[in-house]
Enzyme design. Structure first.
Site, mmCIF file in Angstrom:
data_model
loop_
_atom_site.group_PDB
_atom_site.id
_atom_site.type_symbol
_atom_site.label_atom_id
_atom_site.label_comp_id
_atom_site.label_asym_id
_atom_site.label_seq_id
_atom_site.Cartn_x
_atom_site.Cartn_y
_atom_site.Cartn_z
ATOM 1 N N THR A 1 -63.002 -42.975 52.161
ATOM 2 C CA THR A 1 -62.625 -44.244 52.793
ATOM 3 C C THR A 1 -63.597 -45.371 52.485
ATOM 4 O OG1 THR A 1 -61.579 -43.029 54.604
ATOM 5 C CG2 THR A 1 -62.104 -45.321 55.022
ATOM 6 N N SER B 1 -61.666 -36.516 50.068
ATOM 7 C CA SER B 1 -62.591 -35.400 50.261
ATOM 8 C C SER B 1 -61.876 -34.111 50.648
ATOM 9 C CB SER B 1 -63.663 -35.741 51.311
ATOM 10 O OG SER B 1 -63.140 -35.716 52.617
ATOM 11 N N SER B 2 -60.612 -34.194 51.068
ATOM 12 C CA SER B 2 -59.845 -32.982 51.332
ATOM 13 C C SER B 2 -59.648 -32.172 50.053
ATOM 14 C CB SER B 2 -58.476 -33.327 51.927
ATOM 15 O OG SER B 2 -58.618 -33.997 53.155
ATOM 16 N N THR C 1 -65.311 -38.265 54.710
ATOM 17 C CA THR C 1 -65.934 -37.599 55.862
ATOM 18 C C THR C 1 -65.430 -36.184 56.109
ATOM 19 O OG1 THR C 1 -64.300 -38.586 57.370
ATOM 20 C CG2 THR C 1 -66.362 -39.789 57.040
ATOM 21 N N ASP C 2 -64.190 -35.872 55.699
ATOM 22 C CA ASP C 2 -63.579 -34.609 56.119
ATOM 23 C C ASP C 2 -64.345 -33.376 55.653
ATOM 24 O OD1 ASP C 2 -61.644 -35.967 57.473
ATOM 25 O OD2 ASP C 2 -60.073 -35.682 55.974
ATOM 26 N N THR D 1 -70.750 -18.101 65.805
ATOM 27 C CA THR D 1 -70.030 -18.435 67.028
ATOM 28 C C THR D 1 -69.067 -19.589 66.824
ATOM 29 O OG1 THR D 1 -70.246 -19.178 69.321
ATOM 30 C CG2 THR D 1 -71.943 -19.909 67.789
ATOM 31 N N GLN D 2 -67.968 -19.556 67.568
ATOM 32 C CA GLN D 2 -67.035 -20.675 67.572
ATOM 33 C C GLN D 2 -67.575 -21.852 68.386
ATOM 34 O OE1 GLN D 2 -63.009 -19.483 68.711
ATOM 35 N NE2 GLN D 2 -63.284 -17.477 67.763
ATOM 36 N N CYS D 3 -68.600 -21.618 69.189
ATOM 37 C CA CYS D 3 -69.163 -22.684 70.019
ATOM 38 C C CYS D 3 -69.895 -23.699 69.140
ATOM 39 C CB CYS D 3 -70.135 -22.120 71.040
ATOM 40 S SG CYS D 3 -69.400 -20.965 72.213
#
Length: 348
Positions: A19, A64-65, A95-96, A283-285
């Site tokens: 962007t 960036s994807s 940014t992605d 961890t997903q946290c």
């Protein structure tokens, strides 16, 4: 009295897409990449920095994807070929996948002793309210900053976004809307951006010994994420763990590294590990890390042969795995390298 000479900082700008590099076409009103050789015209404030700024850009700037290990190699090659000619590097990036690129480059650029600052924006640089102009100018200032000894203040891959400079391999994108889009939950900011740029010198990374830059381009993409969720089926896990040519799995678990205790789950993991697949527990946290001995549900994963990812971000975990397997390491060697921090990516 002898006159002191001012050496203008030399910064190389590497534009990959995203962007930040967009500007509105006056005829179609659609956004399109602009030629960064005309950077001063689009961001006239850059001239006030009195830096010597050169630029290179991807032949075809990408969203960036679409970022891939091949693109990481392109960026790393530009840094390697120009390393001795510039004081620092600024990479403009969407940014992605920025945190993935920052993590990957941190591993690929071994013995890095100059700044590689990655930045982008949430709004195009041509917009009236853009964050792109400020991020670009601050990134250039960070790349040019030196300490009292005259050495580069930053000697690592870092992400500059809005109010903070973060270690690249400790960062994750946490907002699709806010200008402060990135955070590093398990490591303090390298600098805070306010009226000035305030570096935390204790947080900045330094190599143990000074050696010439060494770039490792090989990244093995035969790795994947598996995210646990309540109700995950045995057939699903079996299918994923039997993916052809897979060498490593980043297993995203609950809380402090916990997973379900079903017999079939443990057996599937143990069977995959016996075949040489490395399974890494993260961890997903967003905050904290794996403490696999805290609960029996974490202990059982460890007994099955799952190794701890400590407080690695998912982005750092998967790119570190790519990097290690890319070096031709055996499964056992890869496991051993996850028990140490290579570029300040985890707290061991």
């Amino acid at each position: 009295m002898q006159k002191t000479t001012y050496n203008r900082p030399k910064i190389l700008l590497i534009y990959t897409g995203g962007t930040i590099g967009m500007i509105e076409n006056p005829e179609t009103k659609s956004l399109q990449p602009f030629d960064f050789s005309s950077l001063i015209e689009n961001v006239p404030k850059v001239k006030k920095l009195d830096y010597e700024i050169d630029n290179v850009q991807f032949e075809s700037p990408i969203d960036s994807s679409d970022m891939s290990p091949e693109h990481w190699s392109t960026i790393a090659k530009v840094v390697e070929e120009n390393y001795d000619n510039y004081d620092g590097f600024v990479v403009l990036h969407g940014t992605d996948t920025m945190a993935y690129t920052a993590s990957a480059l941190s591993f690929m650029l071994e013995n890095l002793q100059k700044p590689v600052i990655i930045t982008g924006s949430q709004l195009p640089i041509g917009e009236v309210r853009t964050d792109g102009e400020e991020n670009l100018i601050t990134a250039l200032q960070v790349a040019a900053a030196t300490n009292k000894s005259g050495e580069p203040m930053v000697q690592e891959v870092a992400i500059l976004f809005e109010d903070y400079l973060w270690r690249g391999n400790r960062s994750s994108k946490m907002s699709a809307d806010n200008f402060n889009a990135f955070v590093s939950n398990n490591y303090p900011p390298l600098a805070r951006i306010g009226l000035g740029i305030h570096f935390d010198e204790d947080a900045l990374y330094r190599t143990a010994k000074k050696h010439p830059l060494k770039v490792r381009y090989e990244m093995d993409s035969n790795v994947m994420f598996i995210t646990l969720f309540p109700g995950i089926q045995e057939s699903t896990m079996r299918h994923l763990l039997n993916t052809p040519n897979i060498k490593g799995v980043v297993l995203r678990t609950y809380g402090a590294g916990n997973g379900p205790q079903m017999k079939w789950m443990i057996e599937l993991l143990r069977d995959a590990i016996s075949k040489g697949i490395v399974i890494l527990n993260v961890t997903q946290c967003p905050n904290g890390g794996v403490h696999s001995t805290l609960y029996e549900s974490g202990n059982s994963l460890t007994r099955a042969g799952v190794i701890s990812g400590h407080d690695l971000t998912p982005e750092a975990a998967i790119t570190k795995m790519m990097y290690l397997f890319g070096g031709g390491m055996s499964s056992e060697a890869v496991k051993s390298y996850f028990s140490r921090s290579l570029r300040g990516e985890s707290t061991i």
